[in-house]
Motif scaffolding. Structure first.
Motif, PDB file in Angstrom:
ATOM      1  N   THR A   1       0.827  -1.199   0.000  1.00 47.21           N
ATOM      2  CA  THR A   1       0.000   0.000   0.000  1.00 47.21           C
ATOM      3  C   THR A   1       0.864   1.251   0.000  1.00 47.21           C
ATOM      4  O   THR A   1       0.595   2.212  -0.735  1.00 47.21           O
ATOM      5  CB  THR A   1      -0.941   0.001   1.214  1.00 47.21           C
ATOM      6  N   VAL A   2       1.908   1.271   0.837  1.00 45.28           N
ATOM      7  CA  VAL A   2       2.799   2.430   0.881  1.00 45.28           C
ATOM      8  C   VAL A   2       3.495   2.614  -0.467  1.00 45.28           C
ATOM      9  O   VAL A   2       3.630   3.744  -0.960  1.00 45.28           O
ATOM     10  CB  VAL A   2       3.825   2.265   2.020  1.00 45.28           C
ATOM     11  N   SER A   3       3.933   1.502  -1.066  1.00 45.84           N
ATOM     12  CA  SER A   3       4.578   1.591  -2.382  1.00 45.84           C
ATOM     13  C   SER A   3       3.600   2.156  -3.420  1.00 45.84           C
ATOM     14  O   SER A   3       3.964   3.020  -4.232  1.00 45.84           O
ATOM     15  CB  SER A   3       5.072   0.218  -2.814  1.00 45.84           C
ATOM     16  N   SER A   4       2.352   1.672  -3.389  1.00 46.48           N
ATOM     17  CA  SER A   4       1.341   2.181  -4.317  1.00 46.48           C
ATOM     18  C   SER A   4       1.051   3.656  -4.057  1.00 46.48           C
ATOM     19  O   SER A   4       0.896   4.453  -4.984  1.00 46.48           O
ATOM     20  CB  SER A   4       0.059   1.359  -4.188  1.00 46.48           C
ATOM     21  N   PHE A   5       0.993   4.029  -2.769  1.00 44.13           N
ATOM     22  CA  PHE A   5       0.748   5.429  -2.419  1.00 44.13           C
ATOM     23  C   PHE A   5       1.857   6.319  -2.964  1.00 44.13           C
ATOM     24  O   PHE A   5       1.597   7.395  -3.533  1.00 44.13           O
ATOM     25  CB  PHE A   5       0.648   5.566  -0.898  1.00 44.13           C
TER      26      PHE A   5
ATOM     27  N   PHE B   1      -7.131  -3.464   0.420  1.00 39.96           N
ATOM     28  CA  PHE B   1      -7.870  -4.713   0.634  1.00 39.96           C
ATOM     29  C   PHE B   1      -7.352  -5.829  -0.267  1.00 39.96           C
ATOM     30  O   PHE B   1      -7.224  -6.988   0.174  1.00 39.96           O
ATOM     31  CB  PHE B   1      -9.368  -4.480   0.405  1.00 39.96           C
ATOM     32  N   LEU B   2      -7.037  -5.497  -1.529  1.00 41.44           N
ATOM     33  CA  LEU B   2      -6.476  -6.519  -2.419  1.00 41.44           C
ATOM     34  C   LEU B   2      -5.117  -6.990  -1.904  1.00 41.44           C
ATOM     35  O   LEU B   2      -4.812  -8.197  -1.922  1.00 41.44           O
ATOM     36  CB  LEU B   2      -6.330  -5.954  -3.830  1.00 41.44           C
ATOM     37  N   ALA B   3      -4.286  -6.055  -1.430  1.00 42.43           N
ATOM     38  CA  ALA B   3      -2.984  -6.425  -0.890  1.00 42.43           C
ATOM     39  C   ALA B   3      -3.133  -7.309   0.339  1.00 42.43           C
ATOM     40  O   ALA B   3      -2.365  -8.250   0.545  1.00 42.43           O
ATOM     41  CB  ALA B   3      -2.181  -5.174  -0.544  1.00 42.43           C
TER      42      ALA B   3
ATOM     43  N   ILE C   1      -4.268 -10.804  -0.962  1.00 45.85           N
ATOM     44  CA  ILE C   1      -3.144 -11.489  -1.612  1.00 45.85           C
ATOM     45  C   ILE C   1      -2.067 -11.851  -0.595  1.00 45.85           C
ATOM     46  O   ILE C   1      -1.495 -12.946  -0.620  1.00 45.85           O
ATOM     47  CB  ILE C   1      -2.556 -10.605  -2.734  1.00 45.85           C
ATOM     48  N   GLY C   2      -1.792 -10.917   0.340  1.00 43.65           N
ATOM     49  CA  GLY C   2      -0.801 -11.194   1.376  1.00 43.65           C
ATOM     50  C   GLY C   2      -1.202 -12.350   2.259  1.00 43.65           C
ATOM     51  O   GLY C   2      -0.368 -13.196   2.618  1.00 43.65           O
ATOM     52  N   TRP C   3      -2.496 -12.413   2.625  1.00 44.80           N
ATOM     53  CA  TRP C   3      -2.979 -13.520   3.452  1.00 44.80           C
ATOM     54  C   TRP C   3      -2.828 -14.851   2.719  1.00 44.80           C
ATOM     55  O   TRP C   3      -2.382 -15.851   3.290  1.00 44.80           O
ATOM     56  CB  TRP C   3      -4.424 -13.286   3.838  1.00 44.80           C
ATOM     57  N   PHE C   4      -3.181 -14.842   1.424  1.00 37.36           N
ATOM     58  CA  PHE C   4      -3.055 -16.067   0.629  1.00 37.36           C
ATOM     59  C   PHE C   4      -1.592 -16.501   0.530  1.00 37.36           C
ATOM     60  O   PHE C   4      -1.268 -17.679   0.732  1.00 37.36           O
ATOM     61  CB  PHE C   4      -3.642 -15.827  -0.767  1.00 37.36           C
TER      62      PHE C   4
END
Length: 471
Positions: A26-30, A182-184, A187-190
């Motif tokens: 998220t930080v990278s995307s931000f 939310f997508l991260a 995906i991170g949980w998976f």
């Protein structure tokens, strides 16, 4: 119950990895969106400045080629084409008095910025600035530029379209960041669950083993090299533990059996003597037999302790400089009477002197056990040969060869196990600990031991020791 499960999940490694992944992504995307936003804002502002610069160039051309009246006419045309609340022009001379200005009723107050004028006078280049005026809902871009030799143009334009575009971008950016988070997280949980699935299987297998399922093993699947190595090492550890447990059980059974026999004999002799003895001599005989059996038990227990301490490394060898050749000859001299009693030929082949750093007491026990076995299991008129030499690497080779009953191929791999006795040796007295102690002593001296034997054709025990062995 659900709250407890959620609370437990917060402390799991999968949750922490997911949180780290989601945060980093998220930080990278931000940062990527922020860079894009700043770039877009810079491009929009650059285009606005280009348009204003083109207007300045046009006004300068009209002033040079057609004069001040034509410039006034052009300013009126420009302000009539645009909403007076969206753009203004003001041209003033060096003393600050305006000579041309558009309708400034909706731009009050729009003062002249002395700092901008000073910078314009110093650098000669147009000076741009973005301001927030109280009467304007959007930022205003104002420029000061020279036209001609003595005039200064002050022009302002409301950045309403640009601001609305960037506001839409901000909304899209905010909504996108929420979706990205939310997508991260998903995906991170998976990815975390998939990466840790091998660890969970190890944990589940360990739990099953703690419940008594000692035969369980971790399935080795293609989940990455690290997880495969963990599964292999865990299974190897379980195999080793199971082997130790099996050996401990066997040793316990052997100890119980070997302790039971002398204790049973002691009890039997005591009962017989108490019920049938008629003289003091019979009681003395019972006492002597009891002492003999007790000595056997103590020797066996002490030998087991010596093996355990030596293998565990708690009883480190007391290394001193020893003449191993002299030690071998001395031990052989001690066994010479036993060999002669069985009409055995005992020969020694050793140099006059061959030094080694070792534990004198342990090496004496090692040599004594080897000769005791050789004498015990070699039939009458047999031969026993002891040799000591130096190999090409500087180590020492001690060999004890006999023409005894030998060891079968099935028994040979197990002869160093505690209490193990071959079928041929069960008729002889002994505890089955001699070779176990020999191997432990050899290992404590960083040496190696090997046995070659065939049933009915004798045995050869070969020990290799380093010349200088230090702790």
């Amino acid at each position: 119950m659900r709250l407890k499960k959620l609370s437990d999940q917060r402390h799991t490694l999968a949750f922490r990895l997911t949180l780290w992944y989601a945060t980093i992504f998220t930080v990278s995307s931000f940062l990527a969106f922020l860079i894009f936003y700043l770039t877009a804002a810079s491009v929009v502002q650059g285009r606005t400045d280009e348009e204003i610069t083109e207007e300045i160039a046009e006004f300068s051309h009209i002033l040079r080629s057609e004069g001040i009246e034509a410039l006034k006419k052009e300013v009126r045309n420009e302000t009539e084409a645009e909403d007076t609340g969206e753009i203004f022009f003001r041209i003033f001379n060096s003393d600050g008095s305006a000579i041309i200005e558009s309708d400034l009723s909706s731009w009050d107050p729009t003062e002249i910025n002395e700092t901008a004028l000073n910078q314009l006078s110093r650098d000669g280049e147009p000076v741009f600035g973005t301001y927030h005026l109280p009467e304007k809902p959007y930022p205003v871009r104002i420029v000061y530029a020279k036209i001609g030799q003595t005039f200064v143009l002050q022009s302002g334009i409301v950045l309403d379209d640009e601001t609305r575009i960037m506001a839409v971008f901000k909304k899209v950016f905010s909504a996108t960041m929420i979706i990205v988070f939310f997508l991260a997280t998903l995906i991170g949980w998976f990815m975390a669950r998939r990466a840790l699935s091998g660890v969970e299987e190890v944990t589940q297998t360990a739990w099953q083993i703690s419940e008594g399922a000692f035969g369980q093993r971790v399935p080795v699947k293609n989940r990455g090299r690290e997880i495969e190595q963990l599964a292999h090492m865990f299974n190897h550890m379980l195999d080793s533990i199971q082997k130790v447990i099996r050996e401990m059980r066997e040793m316990s059974d052997n100890i119980a059996h070997d302790l039971k026999s002398p204790i049973t004999r002691i009890r039997g002799m005591a009962e017989i003597t108490l019920t049938t003895a008629n003289s003091l001599g019979e009681y003395e005989k019972m006492a002597a037999n009891t002492i003999e059996e007790s000595i056997y038990l103590l020797e066996m227990i002490n030998t087991m302790l010596d093996i355990s301490e030596t293998e565990a490394g708690t009883d480190q060898p007391d290394l001193t400089r020893i003449d191993l050749a002299a030690l071998v000859r001395e031990v052989c001299e001690l066994f010479e009477p036993l060999a002669e009693r069985k009409e055995l030929t005992l020969t020694v082949h050793a140099p006059m002197t061959l030094n080694i750093y070792g534990d004198l007491r342990k090496l004496q026990r090692l040599m004594g056990n080897l000769l005791d076995n050789a004498v015990k299991y070699t039939p009458v008129s047999g031969k026993i040969s002891v040799s000591l030499s130096e190999n090409e690497t500087g180590g020492l080779i001690l060999s004890v060869r006999d023409t005894g009953i030998g060891i079968s191929e099935t028994d040979l791999p197990q002869i160093f196990e505690r209490f193990y006795r071959c079928d041929q040796s069960r008729s002889k007295t002994g505890s089955g600990l001699g070779l176990s102690l020999v191997r432990a002593i050899v290992k404590s001296h960083r040496g190696e031991i090997a046995v070659r034997s065939h049933a009915g054709h004798g045995s050869t025990v070969t020990i290799t020791l380093p010349r200088l062995s230090t702790p």
